[in-house]
Design a protein around this motif. Structure first.
Motif, short mmCIF file in Angstrom:
data_model
loop_
_atom_site.label_atom_id
_atom_site.label_comp_id
_atom_site.label_asym_id
_atom_site.label_seq_id
_atom_site.Cartn_x
_atom_site.Cartn_y
_atom_site.Cartn_z
N GLU A 111 -37.73 25.89 11.16
CA GLU A 111 -38.23 25.56 12.48
C GLU A 111 -37.88 26.66 13.46
O GLU A 111 -37.14 27.59 13.15
N GLY A 112 -38.42 26.57 14.65
CA GLY A 112 -38.17 27.57 15.67
C GLY A 112 -39.24 28.65 15.65
O GLY A 112 -40.13 28.67 14.80
N PRO A 113 -39.17 29.59 16.59
CA PRO A 113 -40.17 30.67 16.67
C PRO A 113 -40.24 31.45 15.36
O PRO A 113 -39.23 31.85 14.80
N GLY A 114 -41.45 31.65 14.86
CA GLY A 114 -41.64 32.41 13.64
C GLY A 114 -41.64 31.59 12.37
O GLY A 114 -42.00 32.09 11.30
N ALA A 115 -41.23 30.33 12.44
CA ALA A 115 -41.14 29.51 11.22
C ALA A 115 -42.50 29.37 10.53
O ALA A 115 -42.57 29.30 9.30
N GLU A 116 -43.55 29.36 11.33
CA GLU A 116 -44.90 29.19 10.75
C GLU A 116 -45.35 30.42 9.97
O GLU A 116 -46.36 30.38 9.26
N ARG A 117 -44.60 31.50 10.05
CA ARG A 117 -44.94 32.72 9.33
C ARG A 117 -44.04 32.95 8.11
O ARG A 117 -44.03 34.02 7.52
N PRO A 146 -43.77 40.79 12.61
CA PRO A 146 -42.58 40.90 13.48
C PRO A 146 -41.93 39.56 13.82
O PRO A 146 -40.70 39.45 13.86
N GLU A 147 -42.75 38.53 14.04
CA GLU A 147 -42.18 37.22 14.36
C GLU A 147 -41.38 36.66 13.19
O GLU A 147 -40.33 36.02 13.38
N LEU A 183 -36.09 35.57 10.71
CA LEU A 183 -35.12 35.72 9.63
C LEU A 183 -33.77 36.17 10.17
O LEU A 183 -32.73 35.61 9.82
N VAL A 184 -33.78 37.17 11.03
CA VAL A 184 -32.52 37.63 11.63
C VAL A 184 -31.88 36.50 12.43
O VAL A 184 -30.66 36.25 12.33
N ASN A 226 -27.95 31.24 13.53
CA ASN A 226 -28.77 30.24 14.22
C ASN A 226 -28.90 30.53 15.71
O ASN A 226 -28.80 29.62 16.54
N PHE A 227 -29.12 31.80 16.05
CA PHE A 227 -29.40 32.19 17.43
C PHE A 227 -30.89 32.51 17.56
O PHE A 227 -31.48 33.12 16.67
N ASP A 228 -31.49 32.13 18.67
CA ASP A 228 -32.91 32.43 18.91
C ASP A 228 -33.02 33.81 19.54
O ASP A 228 -32.66 34.01 20.70
N LEU A 229 -33.51 34.77 18.75
CA LEU A 229 -33.66 36.14 19.23
C LEU A 229 -35.10 36.48 19.58
O LEU A 229 -35.42 37.65 19.82
N SER A 230 -35.97 35.48 19.63
CA SER A 230 -37.40 35.74 19.79
C SER A 230 -37.73 36.36 21.15
O SER A 230 -38.76 37.00 21.30
N GLY A 231 -36.87 36.21 22.15
CA GLY A 231 -37.16 36.76 23.46
C GLY A 231 -36.62 38.15 23.69
O GLY A 231 -36.83 38.72 24.77
N TYR A 232 -35.95 38.72 22.70
CA TYR A 232 -35.36 40.04 22.87
C TYR A 232 -36.33 41.14 22.48
O TYR A 232 -37.16 40.96 21.57
#
Length: 437
Positions: free
Chosen positions: A51-57, A285-286, A291-292, A298-304
């Protein structure tokens, strides 16, 4: 991993589209590995969809439950070991003990239990918790969980079930042992309703590399999976874990250290490099950032920003601290941007990675083995089935030619494959003293 270890493996044309739920694929992989005389199949697990940003990829949200899968594979294999992950954070000891004891009998003594404490915070919501269990609490629970499972596996003596039809005696009551355990986390009466296993008990496997993880592994694990990016780090971990085990009075050979190795193999170096680059080109990229984010705690890095250095992060309270330290060191020492770090770990996730010919891969494995960095390796094929086929067809014969790997199985149990001793029966009370210490 259901489609291969590379995060973009599921997008490769050679990978079946529903790999995670394709039993025919798993059967093919098991038979390939058995024909190559591998020690075991290891099925990792998470009790939550990504789950979270990028999970769908990513392709980690549709997979078999491991014990169900390995029970099916037990019926279509004869020698290869069957190792499954089961978390102590979201299970009960009696259930885990019974499931693995059943797999033991179904397979004729080929089972192994990979004890994990769960580093995926998403699992908490599936088991009535508002948040994931803190790191220290997970390991305290795991220590007691393990000792209760060990006690349950020793509920019955080796010869308890006499099945004497003439006298009408089914089992010897003197060899029936209740636990009557009541501890900080669990209350379990026992005994287990499965006889002691064909290899004494399933092989105990662990993968934690934090201080708490190493302590638990040194005291009880028989096989340790570890992520080590280079030989020096591998040697340090190997020496530390063996020394810790010795402090518990254990012989060095009682604990096998197996680092992961992500191997992309080709007939030539150019071909291997082409295979690797083709997979790297498929990393969205997402998905790379997801993955990172997951693996660094378990940190959300999608906004960096993708092309700036990895941000400074606090110590994780829910993820793997050892993996957080490893990835942070990779980024810092290599002066990697977030995008570069994502590509760096897209295949090996921080493990040893080798791209080359069979001789290149064999050279690295031999070097680590002879230098005291490994007893063996946990192979992480980039894709399946092609990545495993390449290794079995090219690398295994090279290792056999060098006298480093078996050409046929000499035993039938997983313990025999690994060179582990038969565990003598102990009274459950002896196991539970450890849990209460």
């Amino acid at each position: 991993m259901e489609s291969g270890h590379h995060v973009a493996a599921w997008r490769a044309s050679s990978v079946p589209p529903r790999a995670g739920l394709d039993f025919a694929l798993y059967r093919q992989l098991a038979r390939t590995a058995e024909a190559a005389c591998f020690d075991a199949i290891f099925v990792a697990d998470s009790v939550a969809a990504d789950e979270g940003p990028g999970a769908e990829r990513m392709s980690r949200s549709a997979r078999f439950e491991p014990l169900t899968l390995l029970s099916a594979l037990a019926a279509v294999t004869e020698r290869i070991g069957l190792i499954a992950t089961a978390t102590s954070s979201y299970n009960e000891p009696y259930t885990v003990a019974r499931q693995f004891a059943s797999l033991e009998h179904l397979s004729g003594g080929r089972a192994g239990w990979n004890l994990v404490t769960s580093d995926n915070a998403a699992e908490a919501g599936n088991f009535g918790r508002a948040e994931h269990i803190a790191h220290e609490d997970r390991y305290a629970r795991a220590r007691e969980f393990l000792q209760v499972v060990l006690a349950l596996w020793d509920s019955w003596g080796d010869d308890a079930f006499v099945n004497d039809k003439a006298t009408g005696l089914h089992h010897d009551p003197a060899q029936r042992h209740e636990l009557n355990h009541r501890g900080e986390h669990f209350a379990v009466r026992g005994p287990l309703n499965v006889a002691r296993s064909p290899q004494g008990r399933p092989v105990l496997v662990q993968a934690g590399a934090s201080e708490a993880g190493r302590a638990l592994a040194a005291a009880s694990a028989e096989l340790v999976f570890t992520a080590q990016p280079n030989r020096a780090a591998g040697q340090a971990f190997y020496a530390d874990l063996k020394a810790r085990a010795a402090a518990f009075g254990r012989a060095p050979e009682a604990l096998k250290v197996m680092p992961g190795v992500f191997a992309v193999v080709g007939e030539s170096r150019a071909e291997a490099q082409e295979k690797h680059e083709a997979l790297q080109a498929l990393v969205h990229p997402e998905a790379g950032v997801a993955l990172v984010s997951r693996m660094i705690g378990n940190f959300d890095l999608s906004g960096y920003p993708l092309d700036e250095p990895l941000p400074e992060l606090p110590e994780t309270s829910t993820g793997q601290r050892s993996r957080q330290q490893l990835l942070s060191s990779l980024a810092r020492d290599g002066q990697l941007t977030l995008r570069q770090l994502a590509l760096k770990i897209a295949g090996g996730r921080g493990h040893l990675s080798v791209v080359g010919t069979a001789a290149d891969v064999a050279d690295v494995l031999q070097d680590w083995f002879e230098a005291g960095a490994a007893d063996g390796f946990n192979l992480m094929p980039p894709t399946v089935p092609a990545g495993l086929d390449d290794f079995a067809r090219l690398v295994v014969p090279e290792l056999q030619r060098r006298g480093l790997f078996r050409q046929r199985y000499e035993g039938r149990t997983l313990r025999e494959h690994l060179g582990l001793a038969w565990p003598a029966h102990r009274l459950p009370t002896e196991h539970l003293k450890t849990a209460q210490a």
